[in-house]
Motif scaffolding. Structure first.
Motif, PDB file in Angstrom:
ATOM      1  N   LEU A  83       0.851  -1.184   0.000  1.00  0.00           N
ATOM      2  CA  LEU A  83       0.000   0.000   0.000  1.00  0.00           C
ATOM      3  C   LEU A  83       0.886   1.234   0.000  1.00  0.00           C
ATOM      4  N   GLU A  84       0.438   2.283  -0.657  1.00  0.00           N
ATOM      5  CA  GLU A  84       1.171   3.542  -0.688  1.00  0.00           C
ATOM      6  C   GLU A  84       0.277   4.656  -0.175  1.00  0.00           C
ATOM      7  N   LEU A  85       0.873   5.623   0.503  1.00  0.00           N
ATOM      8  CA  LEU A  85       0.120   6.791   0.933  1.00  0.00           C
ATOM      9  C   LEU A  85      -0.239   7.624  -0.283  1.00  0.00           C
ATOM     10  N   ALA A  86      -1.497   8.056  -0.363  1.00  0.00           N
ATOM     11  CA  ALA A  86      -1.923   8.851  -1.510  1.00  0.00           C
ATOM     12  C   ALA A  86      -1.171  10.177  -1.574  1.00  0.00           C
ATOM     13  N   ASP A  87      -0.846  10.746  -0.421  1.00  0.00           N
ATOM     14  CA  ASP A  87      -0.067  11.985  -0.364  1.00  0.00           C
ATOM     15  C   ASP A  87       0.970  11.825   0.743  1.00  0.00           C
ATOM     16  N   PRO A  88       2.158  11.264   0.429  1.00  0.00           N
ATOM     17  CA  PRO A  88       3.159  10.977   1.470  1.00  0.00           C
ATOM     18  C   PRO A  88       3.728  12.214   2.146  1.00  0.00           C
ATOM     19  N   LYS A  89       3.514  13.399   1.590  1.00  0.00           N
ATOM     20  CA  LYS A  89       4.016  14.609   2.217  1.00  0.00           C
ATOM     21  C   LYS A  89       3.165  15.037   3.405  1.00  0.00           C
ATOM     22  N   ARG A  90       1.964  14.483   3.489  1.00  0.00           N
ATOM     23  CA  ARG A  90       1.052  14.839   4.574  1.00  0.00           C
ATOM     24  C   ARG A  90       0.893  13.651   5.515  1.00  0.00           C
ATOM     25  N   MET A  91       0.670  13.940   6.794  1.00  0.00           N
ATOM     26  CA  MET A  91       0.435  12.870   7.756  1.00  0.00           C
ATOM     27  C   MET A  91      -0.865  12.152   7.402  1.00  0.00           C
ATOM     28  N   LEU A  92      -0.875  10.868   7.633  1.00  0.00           N
ATOM     29  CA  LEU A  92      -2.057  10.089   7.293  1.00  0.00           C
ATOM     30  C   LEU A  92      -3.280  10.593   8.042  1.00  0.00           C
ATOM     31  N   SER A  93      -3.094  11.116   9.246  1.00  0.00           N
ATOM     32  CA  SER A  93      -4.222  11.650  10.007  1.00  0.00           C
ATOM     33  C   SER A  93      -4.832  12.871   9.335  1.00  0.00           C
ATOM     34  N   ASP A  94      -4.050  13.586   8.512  1.00  0.00           N
ATOM     35  CA  ASP A  94      -4.565  14.750   7.788  1.00  0.00           C
ATOM     36  C   ASP A  94      -5.188  14.363   6.454  1.00  0.00           C
ATOM     37  N   TYR A  95      -4.681  13.303   5.848  1.00  0.00           N
ATOM     38  CA  TYR A  95      -5.214  12.849   4.558  1.00  0.00           C
ATOM     39  C   TYR A  95      -5.164  11.319   4.560  1.00  0.00           C
ATOM     40  N   PRO A  96      -6.169  10.669   5.155  1.00  0.00           N
ATOM     41  CA  PRO A  96      -6.104   9.222   5.403  1.00  0.00           C
ATOM     42  C   PRO A  96      -6.475   8.361   4.201  1.00  0.00           C
ATOM     43  N   PHE A  97      -5.754   8.548   3.113  1.00  0.00           N
ATOM     44  CA  PHE A  97      -6.054   7.785   1.906  1.00  0.00           C
ATOM     45  C   PHE A  97      -4.815   7.034   1.432  1.00  0.00           C
ATOM     46  N   VAL A  98      -5.020   5.811   1.006  1.00  0.00           N
ATOM     47  CA  VAL A  98      -3.946   4.967   0.499  1.00  0.00           C
ATOM     48  C   VAL A  98      -4.368   4.376  -0.838  1.00  0.00           C
ATOM     49  N   ILE A  99      -3.391   3.883  -1.590  1.00  0.00           N
ATOM     50  CA  ILE A  99      -3.667   3.208  -2.850  1.00  0.00           C
ATOM     51  C   ILE A  99      -2.871   1.900  -2.881  1.00  0.00           C
ATOM     52  N   VAL A 100      -3.381   0.940  -3.621  1.00  0.00           N
ATOM     53  CA  VAL A 100      -2.644  -0.296  -3.805  1.00  0.00           C
ATOM     54  C   VAL A 100      -1.522  -0.020  -4.790  1.00  0.00           C
ATOM     55  N   SER A 101      -0.294  -0.340  -4.406  1.00  0.00           N
ATOM     56  CA  SER A 101       0.858  -0.029  -5.239  1.00  0.00           C
ATOM     57  C   SER A 101       0.750  -0.711  -6.592  1.00  0.00           C
ATOM     58  N   PRO A 102       0.855   0.049  -7.684  1.00  0.00           N
ATOM     59  CA  PRO A 102       0.805  -0.569  -9.011  1.00  0.00           C
ATOM     60  C   PRO A 102       2.036  -1.427  -9.303  1.00  0.00           C
ATOM     61  N   LEU A 103       3.120  -1.213  -8.537  1.00  0.00           N
ATOM     62  CA  LEU A 103       4.336  -1.967  -8.760  1.00  0.00           C
ATOM     63  C   LEU A 103       4.342  -3.288  -8.016  1.00  0.00           C
ATOM     64  N   ARG A 104       3.732  -3.309  -6.814  1.00  0.00           N
ATOM     65  CA  ARG A 104       3.771  -4.508  -5.998  1.00  0.00           C
ATOM     66  C   ARG A 104       2.502  -5.350  -6.159  1.00  0.00           C
ATOM     67  N   GLY A 105       1.345  -4.668  -6.106  1.00  0.00           N
ATOM     68  CA  GLY A 105       0.093  -5.380  -6.253  1.00  0.00           C
ATOM     69  C   GLY A 105      -0.231  -6.233  -5.036  1.00  0.00           C
ATOM     70  N   VAL A 106      -1.484  -6.658  -4.924  1.00  0.00           N
ATOM     71  CA  VAL A 106      -1.913  -7.426  -3.760  1.00  0.00           C
ATOM     72  C   VAL A 106      -1.690  -8.922  -3.953  1.00  0.00           C
ATOM     73  N   ASN A 107      -1.246  -9.334  -5.113  1.00  0.00           N
ATOM     74  CA  ASN A 107      -0.989 -10.752  -5.321  1.00  0.00           C
ATOM     75  C   ASN A 107       0.408 -11.153  -4.892  1.00  0.00           C
ATOM     76  N   ARG A 108       1.260 -10.152  -4.599  1.00  0.00           N
ATOM     77  CA  ARG A 108       2.595 -10.438  -4.125  1.00  0.00           C
ATOM     78  C   ARG A 108       2.553 -10.770  -2.652  1.00  0.00           C
ATOM     79  N   SER A 109       3.477 -11.564  -2.200  1.00  0.00           N
ATOM     80  CA  SER A 109       3.542 -11.911  -0.780  1.00  0.00           C
ATOM     81  C   SER A 109       3.881 -10.684   0.040  1.00  0.00           C
ATOM     82  N   VAL A 110       3.300 -10.573   1.219  1.00  0.00           N
ATOM     83  CA  VAL A 110       3.582  -9.446   2.091  1.00  0.00           C
ATOM     84  C   VAL A 110       5.054  -9.402   2.446  1.00  0.00           C
ATOM     85  N   ALA A 111       5.671 -10.555   2.530  1.00  0.00           N
ATOM     86  CA  ALA A 111       7.079 -10.609   2.925  1.00  0.00           C
ATOM     87  C   ALA A 111       8.012 -10.463   1.732  1.00  0.00           C
ATOM     88  N   ALA A 112       7.471 -10.232   0.528  1.00  0.00           N
ATOM     89  CA  ALA A 112       8.325 -10.137  -0.654  1.00  0.00           C
ATOM     90  C   ALA A 112       9.241  -8.928  -0.553  1.00  0.00           C
TER      91      ALA A 112
END
Length: 280
Positions: free
Chosen positions: A251-280
């Motif tokens: 998962l990636e922060l939608a706006d990494p320059k801001r604290m998640l508490s100020d902008y609590p949105f994330v996106i699924v990384s297009p590079l890693r994807g959810v089919n990859r192992s968490v420990a990859a």
């Protein structure tokens, strides 16, 4: 309660989270799988029963070529533990602490070396000198980048830009590049998010991470992290799992320059994807 607590409470209410709902809940006793078979020993207790003992193993010492000087009135000194290498990483200022946290929390960085060996170079006047970078970051492909950390108010006075310009031509195998970072790059938002990811990793429960992945497996675009944590069923544990997946780069922060508490949105990384192992 100060104004910051009030604002945080109001932001949480705006996103549908009411912390008052959690006041009467029982404490969660589930612990992360912090130990493995190599750290467990069998011992006999006072009654003659054989019991399993989890042995705490301290983190490895820093590989720094020199330790930070003693603390002064205007500066902070200390060390962090890199969860990937389980090794101490030191810092000698608040800016260095922010840099260390951001590097340690980055899914793109495999290892972080503090105060690596000095680099010999010749300055503009032809004099031989040595410079010790503050950090050396190594990515998963083995590429290295040396990093100098300075507050912007001292950049011109210290002549650090000229020093780095003299070093770049003689880097050789030491690193691909050497860069300068100030508080303009090492922002409070970046550092706060990095700290949250590091803390979450220390309390990681893999089963919870897998459950969050199931919730977001077919999602597209920005996701409200608070909403995902609500669907998880336990807000605190869900948020901890989300931070662990941010640490993994899944998962990636939608706006990494801001604290998640100020902008609590994330996106699924297009590079890693959810089919990859968490420990990859």
């Amino acid at each position: 309660m100060n104004y910051k607590n009030v604002l945080d409470f109001m932001k949480e209410l705006a996103f549908g989270i009411d912390r008052r709902e959690f006041c009467d809940r029982e404490a969660v006793t589930e612990l992360p799988d912090s130990f493995d078979d190599e750290t467990r020993t069998l011992e006999e207790d006072d009654d003659g029963n054989i019991v399993e003992i989890d042995t705490w193993i301290p983190p490895a010492r820093s590989t720094a070529t020199r330790m930070p000087p003693a603390r002064t009135k205007g500066h902070s000194r200390g060390a962090l533990v890199d969860p990937r290498t389980y090794r101490s990483v030191t810092f000698a200022s608040t800016h260095e602490m922010c840099c260390a946290m951001i590097l340690i929390a980055s899914p793109h960085i495999a290892e972080v070396y503090d105060q690596p060996p000095a680099i010999e170079y010749t300055d503009a006047a032809g004099k031989k000198r040595k410079h010790t970078p503050d950090y050396l970051a190594v990515d998963h492909a083995g590429r290295k980048c040396a990093i100098a950390v300075k507050p912007s108010r001292l950049v011109e006075k210290s002549g650090i830009k000229n020093t780095l310009a003299s070093i770049r031509p003689v880097l050789g195998d030491y690193a691909e590049d050497i860069i300068l970072l100030t508080e303009h790059q090492l922002t409070p938002g970046h550092a706060n998010n990095a700290e949250s990811a590091i803390h979450a990793q220390q309390c990681r429960i893999q089963e919870h991470c897998d459950r969050v992945l199931e919730i977001v497996h077919d999602a597209e675009g920005e996701l409200n992290a608070y909403h995902v944590a609500g669907l998880f069923g336990d807000f605190a544990l869900g948020m901890n799992a989300i931070w662990c997946l941010v640490y993994d780069g899944i998962l990636e922060l939608a706006d990494p320059k801001r604290m998640l508490s100020d902008y609590p949105f994330v996106i699924v990384s297009p590079l890693r994807g959810v089919n990859r192992s968490v420990a990859a």
